[in-house]
Write a protein that holds these residues in place. Sequence first.
Motif, short mmCIF file in Angstrom:
data_model
loop_
_atom_site.label_atom_id
_atom_site.label_comp_id
_atom_site.label_asym_id
_atom_site.label_seq_id
_atom_site.Cartn_x
_atom_site.Cartn_y
_atom_site.Cartn_z
N VAL A 99 0.83 -1.20 0.00
CA VAL A 99 0.00 0.00 0.00
C VAL A 99 0.87 1.26 0.00
O VAL A 99 0.60 2.22 -0.74
N GLU A 100 1.93 1.26 0.78
CA GLU A 100 2.81 2.42 0.84
C GLU A 100 3.50 2.65 -0.50
O GLU A 100 3.68 3.80 -0.92
N LEU A 101 3.87 1.57 -1.17
CA LEU A 101 4.53 1.70 -2.46
C LEU A 101 3.58 2.33 -3.48
O LEU A 101 3.96 3.25 -4.22
N PHE A 102 2.34 1.86 -3.52
CA PHE A 102 1.36 2.45 -4.44
C PHE A 102 1.10 3.90 -4.06
O PHE A 102 0.92 4.76 -4.94
N GLY A 103 1.06 4.18 -2.76
CA GLY A 103 0.86 5.56 -2.33
C GLY A 103 1.98 6.47 -2.80
O GLY A 103 1.74 7.61 -3.24
N ALA A 104 3.22 5.98 -2.74
CA ALA A 104 4.36 6.76 -3.22
C ALA A 104 4.25 7.01 -4.73
O ALA A 104 4.55 8.11 -5.21
N LEU A 105 3.81 5.99 -5.46
CA LEU A 105 3.64 6.16 -6.91
C LEU A 105 2.56 7.18 -7.22
O LEU A 105 2.64 7.89 -8.23
N TYR A 106 1.53 7.25 -6.37
CA TYR A 106 0.48 8.24 -6.55
C TYR A 106 0.88 9.63 -6.04
O TYR A 106 0.13 10.58 -6.18
N CYS A 108 1.71 10.44 -2.73
CA CYS A 108 1.31 10.75 -1.35
C CYS A 108 2.49 11.35 -0.58
O CYS A 108 3.61 10.84 -0.69
N PRO A 109 2.27 12.39 0.22
CA PRO A 109 3.35 12.95 1.04
C PRO A 109 3.90 11.89 2.00
O PRO A 109 3.14 11.19 2.67
N ARG A 116 -1.74 6.73 6.49
CA ARG A 116 -2.79 6.53 5.49
C ARG A 116 -2.88 5.06 5.07
O ARG A 116 -3.98 4.52 4.88
N ALA A 117 -1.74 4.39 4.91
CA ALA A 117 -1.74 2.96 4.55
C ALA A 117 -2.45 2.15 5.62
O ALA A 117 -3.23 1.24 5.32
N ALA A 118 -2.18 2.46 6.89
CA ALA A 118 -2.85 1.75 7.98
C ALA A 118 -4.35 1.99 7.95
O ALA A 118 -5.16 1.08 8.21
N GLU A 119 -4.76 3.23 7.60
CA GLU A 119 -6.19 3.57 7.55
C GLU A 119 -6.93 2.77 6.48
O GLU A 119 -8.02 2.24 6.73
N ALA A 150 -5.58 1.24 -4.24
CA ALA A 150 -6.21 2.25 -5.10
C ALA A 150 -6.77 3.42 -4.30
O ALA A 150 -7.01 4.50 -4.85
N LEU A 151 -6.98 3.23 -2.99
CA LEU A 151 -7.59 4.26 -2.15
C LEU A 151 -6.58 5.05 -1.33
O LEU A 151 -6.94 6.06 -0.72
N VAL A 152 -5.34 4.62 -1.30
CA VAL A 152 -4.37 5.18 -0.36
C VAL A 152 -4.18 6.69 -0.55
O VAL A 152 -3.95 7.42 0.41
N HIS A 153 -4.30 7.20 -1.78
CA HIS A 153 -4.10 8.63 -2.03
C HIS A 153 -5.41 9.41 -1.98
O HIS A 153 -5.45 10.58 -2.37
N ASP A 154 -6.49 8.77 -1.49
CA ASP A 154 -7.79 9.41 -1.30
C ASP A 154 -8.33 10.03 -2.59
O ASP A 154 -8.62 11.22 -2.67
N PRO A 155 -8.52 9.20 -3.64
CA PRO A 155 -8.96 9.74 -4.93
C PRO A 155 -10.44 10.13 -4.91
O PRO A 155 -11.22 9.64 -4.10
N GLU A 156 -10.82 10.99 -5.83
CA GLU A 156 -12.23 11.36 -6.00
C GLU A 156 -13.01 10.27 -6.72
O GLU A 156 -14.20 10.09 -6.51
#
Length: 313
Positions: A99-106, A108-109, A116-119, A150-156
């Motif tokens: 999840v953190e890896l995908f967040g970094a690709l998106y 995410c700070p 956020r990954a834990a959430e 897919a949700l880690v960066h809080d998309p619309e």
Amino acid sequence: MNTTVLQVQGLKKNYGPRQAVREISFSVHAGELLGLLGPNGAGKSSTLGMVAGLSAPDAGSVSVGGIGLAQDEAGYKARIGLVPQDIALFEDLPAQTNVELFGALYGCPKPRLRQRAAEVLEMVGLADRARDKPASFSGGMKRRLNIACALVHDPELLLLDEPTAGVDPQSRNAIFEQLEALKRAGKALVYTTHYMEEVERLADRVLIMDHGQLLASGTLPELYRQLPAAQTLQLEVEDAARLDLAALRALVGIKKAELRGSQLHIGLDELGTGSQLVLQALAAAGVAVRHLSSGRANLEDVFLSLTGRQLRD
């Protein structure tokens, strides 16, 4: 909510001489799940791929939150989360790391990423498996982890391409509950499937596709109103040669009467009165009924009415 999140205008996509998508237009609002329904090869995944920015349309435009893919690709993709048809995970990395890896690709700070990954792992019911590797997960758990990624960066906007493929009923229900919670939270979702029961449970509106074309769109009641009959009656009969189908079709409230072997299929406006009239007519003609079942119209009937074939043919 009436805020338009996704706007699609005139999308076209060709693969050589084959027209995969033929001028598709639609919109999705905040807090709405749009079901994209059609058989395999209908053009659903091609449409979703263009919306996700994975492939360029031959014509047409897409915008999310007012940002067009052509004008600001990075800003556009930051507003989208994609759950692909095929599992997309690093099987030998822990779930949290995935999840953190995908967040970094998106984008995410970094200071926020671990929290956020834990959430999102908590959101999809995998918090207790955060340190485990997906290689040890069931198919349903992998699907849920893909949703978390897919949700880690809080998309619309969340795009889901056949997200229940190969999962057990318990995992499917868990995924449905997560998607319903996301709708309540105001997310916009596009969900492709060839299973009408999934669309009937989840979708606020439905687009029916076949051979790259948009055949119909609307809410379930709006789609059902396109059918000649709202209720159905199926009867297994003896002495079918005695049947007078024209006389049955002439009965009040009867919309159709078709004989397929020994199976008599009746479409009618109202089940109670219509069934009584049909049974009386059959008794008068000396036609015995061995078995009777009834039901309401469904999306399979809509698809059959539009195309002349079954959804899963």
